[in-house]
Write a protein that holds these residues in place. Sequence first.
Motif, mmCIF file in Angstrom:
data_model
loop_
_atom_site.group_PDB
_atom_site.id
_atom_site.type_symbol
_atom_site.label_atom_id
_atom_site.label_comp_id
_atom_site.label_asym_id
_atom_site.label_seq_id
_atom_site.Cartn_x
_atom_site.Cartn_y
_atom_site.Cartn_z
ATOM 1 N N ARG A 161 0.653 -1.276 -0.078
ATOM 2 C CA ARG A 161 -0.488 0.300 0.488
ATOM 3 C C ARG A 161 1.138 1.358 0.076
ATOM 4 O O ARG A 161 1.989 0.499 0.125
ATOM 5 C CB ARG A 161 -1.045 0.082 1.240
ATOM 6 N N ASP A 199 1.788 2.807 1.963
ATOM 7 C CA ASP A 199 2.032 3.249 3.680
ATOM 8 C C ASP A 199 3.935 2.934 3.353
ATOM 9 O O ASP A 199 4.405 2.754 4.261
ATOM 10 C CB ASP A 199 1.595 2.882 4.701
ATOM 11 N N TYR A 211 -0.375 2.193 -7.326
ATOM 12 C CA TYR A 211 -0.417 1.846 -5.905
ATOM 13 C C TYR A 211 -2.249 2.175 -5.878
ATOM 14 O O TYR A 211 -2.911 2.646 -6.375
ATOM 15 C CB TYR A 211 -0.360 2.307 -4.581
ATOM 16 N N GLY A 212 -3.021 1.833 -4.991
ATOM 17 C CA GLY A 212 -4.283 1.546 -4.822
ATOM 18 C C GLY A 212 -5.168 0.531 -4.056
ATOM 19 O O GLY A 212 -6.130 0.311 -3.716
ATOM 20 N N ASN A 251 -4.687 -2.427 -2.446
ATOM 21 C CA ASN A 251 -5.086 -2.791 -1.312
ATOM 22 C C ASN A 251 -5.598 -2.073 -0.460
ATOM 23 O O ASN A 251 -5.650 -2.359 0.335
ATOM 24 C CB ASN A 251 -3.297 -3.268 -1.393
ATOM 25 N N ASP A 252 -5.056 -0.744 -0.956
ATOM 26 C CA ASP A 252 -5.614 0.856 0.348
ATOM 27 C C ASP A 252 -7.048 0.516 0.607
ATOM 28 O O ASP A 252 -7.591 1.213 1.180
ATOM 29 C CB ASP A 252 -4.542 1.882 -0.055
ATOM 30 N N TYR A 282 -9.192 0.480 4.148
ATOM 31 C CA TYR A 282 -7.905 0.744 5.198
ATOM 32 C C TYR A 282 -8.094 2.453 5.683
ATOM 33 O O TYR A 282 -8.018 2.919 6.903
ATOM 34 C CB TYR A 282 -6.439 0.796 4.633
ATOM 35 N N TYR A 283 -9.433 3.093 5.002
ATOM 36 C CA TYR A 283 -9.811 4.498 5.623
ATOM 37 C C TYR A 283 -10.696 5.128 5.062
ATOM 38 O O TYR A 283 -11.844 4.138 4.570
ATOM 39 C CB TYR A 283 -8.824 5.555 4.103
ATOM 40 N N PHE A 291 -7.424 8.680 2.210
ATOM 41 C CA PHE A 291 -6.462 8.486 1.921
ATOM 42 C C PHE A 291 -5.412 9.520 0.890
ATOM 43 O O PHE A 291 -4.345 9.125 0.901
ATOM 44 C CB PHE A 291 -6.873 7.178 0.719
ATOM 45 N N TYR A 317 -1.519 10.294 1.442
ATOM 46 C CA TYR A 317 -0.471 10.236 -0.001
ATOM 47 C C TYR A 317 -0.146 11.237 0.173
ATOM 48 O O TYR A 317 1.171 11.051 -0.487
ATOM 49 C CB TYR A 317 -1.418 9.824 -1.289
ATOM 50 N N TYR A 326 -12.058 6.620 -5.510
ATOM 51 C CA TYR A 326 -10.174 6.430 -5.236
ATOM 52 C C TYR A 326 -9.894 7.515 -5.949
ATOM 53 O O TYR A 326 -8.880 7.888 -6.042
ATOM 54 C CB TYR A 326 -10.356 5.277 -4.561
#
Length: 246
Positions: free
Chosen positions: A108, A110, A131-132, A134-135, A139-140, A146, A150, A191
């Motif tokens: 992710r 992080d 990315y994204g 898995n985020d 998680y948010y 998010f 980021y 997202y």
Amino acid sequence: MKNSKSWLILMICTAAFLNSNHVKAVEQNSIAEGIAYIESMEQKETAEIEEEIKEIKRQERQKAMENGELSVWDQFYDSIIMGDSRCVGLTEYELLDSQHVIANPGDRIDVIPEYIDTIAMLNPEKLFLCYGLNDVMGYYAEPSEFTEKYNNILKQVKERLPDVEIYINSILPVQDIALYQNAGFSEIESYNEALRILCENNGYIFIDNTQTVQEHMDLYEDDGIHLMKDFYEYWLMNMINGVEVE
């Protein structure tokens, strides 16, 4: 009576003088405004011409890559691509070497700070972030949370590498079979819109992969998430098209 007449003449002359100066001032302002307008039009025309030339060059590059006259993979000689399991395919299929790819399944945003030293050592001109996937899985609380995180991470990257060009890929959507397994994937579109706004507000380049995915949905693996080898050429071609042609 003589004094009154003299006073009247003086007032008329004064008014004429002031009016003359006003006219001159208006004329000068009009001339200045006219010059400024012409210059702005010249700049606009120049900018439009430059954009047209860049677009022609971009199309020529696109055509050359499609015809095989130009290697898609060679376009990333000065770049690093970072991401999750979908990016892992770039090295698994031996399309790019590990010097140009930093990716692990499940990654992710992080994890990015963990690689800042590595990125600085490699010192790329361009950094493509993928990315994204898995985020989005809970998680948010919302997409803006998010993108706020980021952006804070990207500021760390820019502090260390102020000249690096950052390109943020839209999250590739999943197919229906994957949606049944994880409802979080249904948030990908929102997202992506948040990512677009993040880029617009902070000077990053947003790579919209929507059309690429729509044209090559048949190149997904059976899980509806991961990608077949042939997909990567189209994906990276779309990435490089986001890079401005010199």
